[in-house]
Design an enzyme around this catalytic site. Structure first.
Site, mmCIF file in Angstrom:
data_model
loop_
_atom_site.group_PDB
_atom_site.id
_atom_site.type_symbol
_atom_site.label_atom_id
_atom_site.label_comp_id
_atom_site.label_asym_id
_atom_site.label_seq_id
_atom_site.Cartn_x
_atom_site.Cartn_y
_atom_site.Cartn_z
ATOM 1 N N ALA A 139 8.654 -1.858 -9.245
ATOM 2 C CA ALA A 139 8.832 -1.318 -7.899
ATOM 3 C C ALA A 139 7.578 -0.550 -7.515
ATOM 4 C CB ALA A 139 10.058 -0.409 -7.835
ATOM 5 N N SER A 142 5.722 4.655 -1.876
ATOM 6 C CA SER A 142 4.627 5.209 -1.073
ATOM 7 C C SER A 142 3.641 6.009 -1.910
ATOM 8 C CB SER A 142 5.195 6.086 0.042
ATOM 9 O OG SER A 142 6.035 7.094 -0.497
ATOM 10 N N GLN A 145 4.064 3.825 -8.371
ATOM 11 C CA GLN A 145 4.784 2.612 -8.725
ATOM 12 C C GLN A 145 5.396 2.777 -10.112
ATOM 13 O OE1 GLN A 145 1.521 -0.014 -7.971
ATOM 14 N NE2 GLN A 145 1.004 -0.273 -10.150
ATOM 15 N N LYS A 160 6.678 6.162 -14.184
ATOM 16 C CA LYS A 160 6.237 6.318 -12.796
ATOM 17 C C LYS A 160 4.776 6.771 -12.806
ATOM 18 C CE LYS A 160 7.877 8.716 -8.629
ATOM 19 N NZ LYS A 160 8.929 9.619 -8.125
ATOM 20 N N ASP A 295 15.286 13.700 0.345
ATOM 21 C CA ASP A 295 14.808 12.345 0.634
ATOM 22 C C ASP A 295 15.802 11.310 0.097
ATOM 23 O OD1 ASP A 295 13.067 10.459 1.641
ATOM 24 O OD2 ASP A 295 11.804 10.400 -0.144
#
Length: 585
Positions: A139, A142, A145, A160, A295
């Site tokens: 994935a 913004s 990844q 990450k 978020d």
């Protein structure tokens, strides 16, 4: 890798950023022209389609074009697109389908660069850190990844990795947006202008926190602690030995995106249960913990099968709820003070009761109105706008309606949006939008009201008990209908158990703290020169299926065991009245 001059900043500092770019005006000018060029081309193309009657034919092309523009402009604009992707009530479906791809289907950067970042940050080779790692990201978002990997100890993890050269893009966009906010503020018809730069600064602070993965790890552990006793919420564990400011290693979540309703149904998960979990946990974050996920877009929320209890464990009802929800990505979080949480509960109570004068006072406490504001002319305006928005049926309420109606008030009255609440509103609207994408007929009040009613009736803290009294009494008179409504609404939540609540209520009534309520109940039972047996009968009819006479008697004995003779004498007539009514049945 060379370090950007602004990398020395320990957090978002708008003055330092402004000083840096004011000495490099060519960067700001070029970026501004780039943004204008892309959006001007999009708007011209859109208008051209309208003129040539090609709008329907080219709608998917324009939607893809907008997504590509936001992707090209980078993380700041991608964040805007992510927020819009959760609003099916605002965005057309063709645009929505494209914007949803901004959540985790963005173009990745080269894995060779990502692996070099991992080795630099962790001070070891990729092979030393992980026994295996996917050659390509699974994935791309913004700010970074994600790779799927496995530790040498066997745990399956997500790795990450932050995008390279992120800081120059973020700081330049924030500088330009803040400059635009300063320039636009005096021209805005709404009263947003007063705090517009503060809202931009709040966004900047959160973005800087989001690119610090150590901060994100701490947030995840704090969030997990808050929900440690809730089997319906899953938070991934953090592996600190393999984490740094730009690399985060965390537990791999085997979940399904909440927007993938087809896969959710195939997995046997209950969509309505997941919506309820999402709304309830969102309210808990705001009204109980004061620490909330700012978020909650679909890329950060996953559905999971119900967790099975361990062998020999008694199976509580929550284990068979139809699913669990996993939260990920804790970069953008915020903290509310205790007084703010209490005032938010007040505001909800006053909105429920349509006490608009008290609601206006709540807006002052929360910072939507300044202390010197004369609220008298605002009260009838609130009643007109919010009363119409809620309508005759409270279940018609939704945040979209309220925000639309509220914007009308801001034209005529000195309302402003405090910087802190920009994130809260964004979080609430995003969650409602996500629920609407799962169920277009979703009404947030159908979940939120039972939660609020249950919180008030259980009243674990003195503050909540005082708010319950505020609900039950108006102008010194006991509101029987409100108590009936609260119980009826709370009972619509399957997790609400009335018997422990009744015992807790009896204990409170007989305590020193409950003296005032005892006196008021006695007055309520005999006010207007009559015994209010009819109201008590209605209450008993409401609860009799949940509480049998023997259970009520045992609950009363349990409560009385802890209390004084004087307190017991005060409440025994009430217990006797309820028992008498039950005998008649």
């Amino acid at each position: 890798m060379s370090q950007h001059p602004l990398a020395r900043l320990r957090g978002y500092d708008p003055n330092a950023i402004a000083r840096y770019y004011s000495k490099r005006p060519w960067l700001a000018i070029w970026r501004t022209l780039t943004v204008i060029w892309f959006f001007a081309g999009f708007l011209i193309g859109w208008q051209w389609d309208e003129w040539l009657n090609l709008a329907e034919q080219n709608k998917f092309k324009r939607a893809a074009q907008l997504r590509e523009i936001l992707t090209h402009l980078g993380p700041t604009y991608i964040k805007v697109g992510q927020a819009l992707s959760t609003r099916p009530d605002l965005i057309r479906k063709d645009f929505l389908d494209e914007l949803v791809k901004l959540q985790d289907q963005l173009p990745p950067f080269d894995s060779a660069i990502a692996f070099r970042i991992i080795e630099t940050e962790l001070d070891r080779s990729v092979d030393e850190a992980y026994s295996q790692i996917s050659p390509q990201p699974v994935a791309a978002a913004s700010l970074g990844q994600v790779y799927r990997a496995r530790l040498h100890t066997g745990e399956e993890v997500a790795v990450k990795v932050q995008r390279p050269n992120l800081l120059p893009t973020l700081t330049l966009d924030l500088y330009l947006i803040r400059w635009a906010a300063t320039w636009m503020a005096p021209w805005l018809p709404l009263n947003l202008g007063h705090d517009l730069t503060l809202i931009v600064d709040e966004f900047g602070i959160k973005l800087f926190e989001e690119i610090d993965y150590l901060n994100e790890g701490r947030n995840a552990e704090k969030f997990a602690t808050n929900f440690r006793d809730d089997p319906e919420v899953k938070v991934p564990a953090i592996y600190w030995r393999y984490s740094s400011q730009r690399v985060l290693t965390l537990e791999w979540i085997h979940g399904i995106k909440l927007t993938d309703t087809e896969q959710i149904q195939k997995a046997g998960l209950d969509t309505e249960a997941l919506i309820r979990i999402g709304v309830t946990t969102g309210l808990q974050q705001l009204l109980e913990h004061g620490f909330f996920h700012a978020d909650p877009h679909p890329g950060n929320l996953f559905g999971l099968p119900p967790q099975c209890p361990v062998d020999g464990e008694k199976q509580p009802s929550k284990w068979v709820s139809g699913g669990r929800m996993a939260y990920i990505d804790f970069g953008m979080m915020d903290q509310l003070e205790q007084t703010t949480k209490e005032t938010l509960v007040d505001a909800v109570v006053h909105l429920i009761n349509k006490d608009y004068e008290d609601l206006a006072a709540d807006f002052v406490k929360l910072g939507f109105l300044t202390p010197e504001t004369d609220i008298r002319p605002i009260v009838p305006a609130l009643e007109a706008v919010l009363g119409e928005a809620i309508g005759k049926n409270v279940r018609d309420f939704n945040f979209k309606t309220i925000t639309d109606r509220f914007s009308e008030l801001m034209y005529d009255y000195p309302f402003r949006v405090p910087a802190k609440f920009a994130l809260i509103i964004r979080s609430l609207v995003t969650q409602e939008g996500l629920a609407l994408s799962m169920n277009p007929n979703f009404k947030i009040v159908e979940v939120a009201y039972p939660y609020v009613a249950r919180r008030l009736l259980t009243g674990e803290t003195p503050q909540l008990r005082r708010r319950l009294i505020d609900v039950l009494f108006k102008n010194g008179k006991f509101q029987w209908q409100r108590l009936e409504n609260l119980i009826a609404i709370a009972r619509s939540d399957n997790s609400f158990d009335l018997l422990p609540t009744a015992q807790m209520g009896l204990q409170y009534l007989l305590s020193d703290e409950g003296k005032f309520l005892r006196r008021q109940l006695v007055l309520a039972l005999t006010e207007d020169d009559r015994l209010h047996t009819e109201e008590v009968q209605r209450l008993w009819n409401l609860i009799k299926d949940d509480i049998k006479p023997a259970q009520l008697f045992n609950a009363a004995l349990g409560a009385l065991a802890e209390l004084s003779t004087e307190g017991a004498a005060a409440i025994l007539p009430s217990v006797g009245s309820l028992t008498a009514f039950s005998d008649k049945k």
